[in-house]
Design an enzyme around this catalytic site. Sequence first.
Site, PDB file in Angstrom:
ATOM      1  N   HIS A 131      -2.755  11.096  -1.637  1.00  0.00           N
ATOM      2  CA  HIS A 131      -3.630  11.270  -0.475  1.00  0.00           C
ATOM      3  C   HIS A 131      -3.230  12.596   0.175  1.00  0.00           C
ATOM      4  CE1 HIS A 131      -5.063  10.419   3.659  1.00  0.00           C
ATOM      5  NE2 HIS A 131      -5.853   9.497   3.110  1.00  0.00           N
ATOM      6  N   ASP A 208       4.636   6.253  -0.430  1.00  0.00           N
ATOM      7  CA  ASP A 208       3.477   6.064   0.441  1.00  0.00           C
ATOM      8  C   ASP A 208       2.905   4.679   0.129  1.00  0.00           C
ATOM      9  OD1 ASP A 208       0.870   5.826   1.342  1.00  0.00           O
ATOM     10  OD2 ASP A 208       0.241   7.825   0.708  1.00  0.00           O
ATOM     11  N   GLN A 211      -1.696   1.724   0.879  1.00  0.00           N
ATOM     12  CA  GLN A 211      -2.568   0.742   0.221  1.00  0.00           C
ATOM     13  C   GLN A 211      -1.753  -0.459  -0.275  1.00  0.00           C
ATOM     14  OE1 GLN A 211      -5.865   0.909   0.209  1.00  0.00           O
ATOM     15  NE2 GLN A 211      -5.864   2.936   1.141  1.00  0.00           N
ATOM     16  N   LYS A 234      -4.503  -0.943   7.858  1.00  0.00           N
ATOM     17  CA  LYS A 234      -4.930  -1.284   6.486  1.00  0.00           C
ATOM     18  C   LYS A 234      -4.422  -2.662   6.081  1.00  0.00           C
ATOM     19  CE  LYS A 234      -5.011   3.529   5.020  1.00  0.00           C
ATOM     20  NZ  LYS A 234      -6.396   3.955   4.899  1.00  0.00           N
ATOM     21  N   CYS A 372     -10.074  11.714   0.716  1.00  0.00           N
ATOM     22  CA  CYS A 372      -8.840  12.456   1.062  1.00  0.00           C
ATOM     23  C   CYS A 372      -7.936  12.637  -0.151  1.00  0.00           C
ATOM     24  CB  CYS A 372      -8.064  11.780   2.196  1.00  0.00           C
ATOM     25  SG  CYS A 372      -8.902  11.846   3.763  1.00  0.00           S
TER      26      CYS A 372
HETATM   27  C1  LIG Z   1      -2.733   6.113  -0.033  1.00  0.00           C
HETATM   28  C2  LIG Z   1      -2.878   6.550   1.385  1.00  0.00           C
HETATM   29  N1  LIG Z   1      -1.917   7.279   1.949  1.00  0.00           N
HETATM   30  C3  LIG Z   1      -1.979   7.662   3.216  1.00  0.00           C
HETATM   31  C4  LIG Z   1      -3.056   7.337   4.005  1.00  0.00           C
HETATM   32  C5  LIG Z   1      -3.075   7.793   5.430  1.00  0.00           C
HETATM   33  O1  LIG Z   1      -3.027   6.688   6.284  1.00  0.00           O
HETATM   34  P1  LIG Z   1      -3.258   6.849   7.851  1.00  0.00           P
HETATM   35  O2  LIG Z   1      -4.542   7.622   7.997  1.00  0.00           O
HETATM   36  O3  LIG Z   1      -3.382   5.461   8.350  1.00  0.00           O
HETATM   37  O4  LIG Z   1      -2.107   7.579   8.399  1.00  0.00           O
HETATM   38  C6  LIG Z   1      -4.103   6.601   3.461  1.00  0.00           C
HETATM   39  C7  LIG Z   1      -5.313   6.294   4.254  1.00  0.00           C
HETATM   40  O5  LIG Z   1      -6.400   6.195   3.708  1.00  0.00           O
HETATM   41  C8  LIG Z   1      -4.009   6.182   2.120  1.00  0.00           C
HETATM   42  O6  LIG Z   1      -4.957   5.445   1.555  1.00  0.00           O
END
Ligand SMILES: Cc1ncc(COP(=O)(O)O)c(C=O)c1O
Length: 418
Positions: A131, A208, A211, A234, A372
């Site tokens: 991401h 990370d 998900q 999430k 993203c």
């Molecule tokens: C795999 C992954 N990493 C990071 C993020 C970023 O999360 P946040 O926007 O809640 O900080 C997301 C959000 O879609 C994501 O799906």
Amino acid sequence: MAEKSVLDTGFNVSKIRKEFPILSEKAYGKPLIYFDNAASSQKPQVVIDALSDYYQHYNANIHRGVHFLSKKASDAFDEVRNKVQKFINAESANEIIFLRGTTEAVNLVASTYGRKNVHAGDEILISAMEHHSNIVPWQLLCEEKGAKLKVIPMNEQGELNLAQLDELITSRTKIVSVVHTSNSLGTINPVKKIIEAAHKKNVPVFVDGAQAIVHSKIDVQNLDCDFFAFSSHKMLGPTGSGCLYGKMELLEAMPPYMGGGEMIHSVSFEKTTFNEVPYKFEAGTPNIADVIAMGVAIDYLDTIDRDAALAYEQELLKYATDQLKSIPGLKIIGNAINKASLVSFVLEEINALDAGMYLDTKGIAVRTGHHCTEPVMDRFNIPGTIRASFMFYNTKEEIDVLVEEVKKAIGFLKPQKV
Ligand SMILES: Cc1ncc(COP(=O)(O)O)c(C=O)c1O
């Protein structure tokens, strides 16, 4: 829409659905079908109630008040650290730092651990399916320090190619940062294997878990990751709260992130000393209500049969994959063997945004675009996908509607041959 109470896995989805009030909403007069769970999940009534309960009954700033409300709010807030510790099996509750979410967690580690340990000529290793929030903070750090960002490649199935992992982790690698579960492909990565390879060379690993937190059972001690990040929104909780887990010895050695109240031990104009971990990283008034409600989301997840919920999500994934891939002109992007419950696809000669807008008119919420993850789209040479991401409150009947409407969208949107 017909809804079976008990599906093949024995998971009682009808009961679960009643606990999420938004699922009975209508969109344009049609039953809402919410397939945008990877962007943000819906919230059970208990989480919604926890927010108003806090504001109605014990709203106060925490930790510094001696009065009844402040003590009550402080206790509720502090208790969430223990809930998170158990939820991800951290060794200590003090290894949990409350933040706004995953993005802030990556930025914190890049700005503190990264700034202290990464120097000119060093390397940071990420993967091809990150991401943007797990690319850009490292890129900024590399630019500042003159370091190099390296990438673990992926294959056509959307799986990481780990054949060269040992060569990619060099004596200059200062941190490896990988996504547990891809938000645009659904791939569940073999993070434990990556962590083992990195640890052989004494390189710490950031995972990370944005998900993964709700679509897998997370045990940070078993993974042996050095950092793990997730966002509450999430995993059935509210926006604006999330966590960074870090191994205590790493957190203790890291400089503070933001300066301000709470993160200090003592302040004078000559010198400031810092509070202990985790408070060192929690400057200012935290997001009290949303942290408390995140704790309630964890309580809720603890009340359901997680194994059955995850098996049910896998069943939804298989069902959706089989139905969607039989549609002529539809191509699924991301066919990893180990996949979370989302399907990303493209339609021949049809723009993903147009398809998403068509589905929206039918009450179906999907996400379209690059999610993203622009480098993932570049890898597959596409501008974007249509992504249907499922949660254990979705049903096969909803997938049937999606499949029918995708077929109609193709008929409606495909350029006519003259
Ligand atoms: C795999 C992954 N990493 C990071 C993020 C970023 O999360 P946040 O926007 O809640 O900080 C997301 C959000 O879609 C994501 O799906």
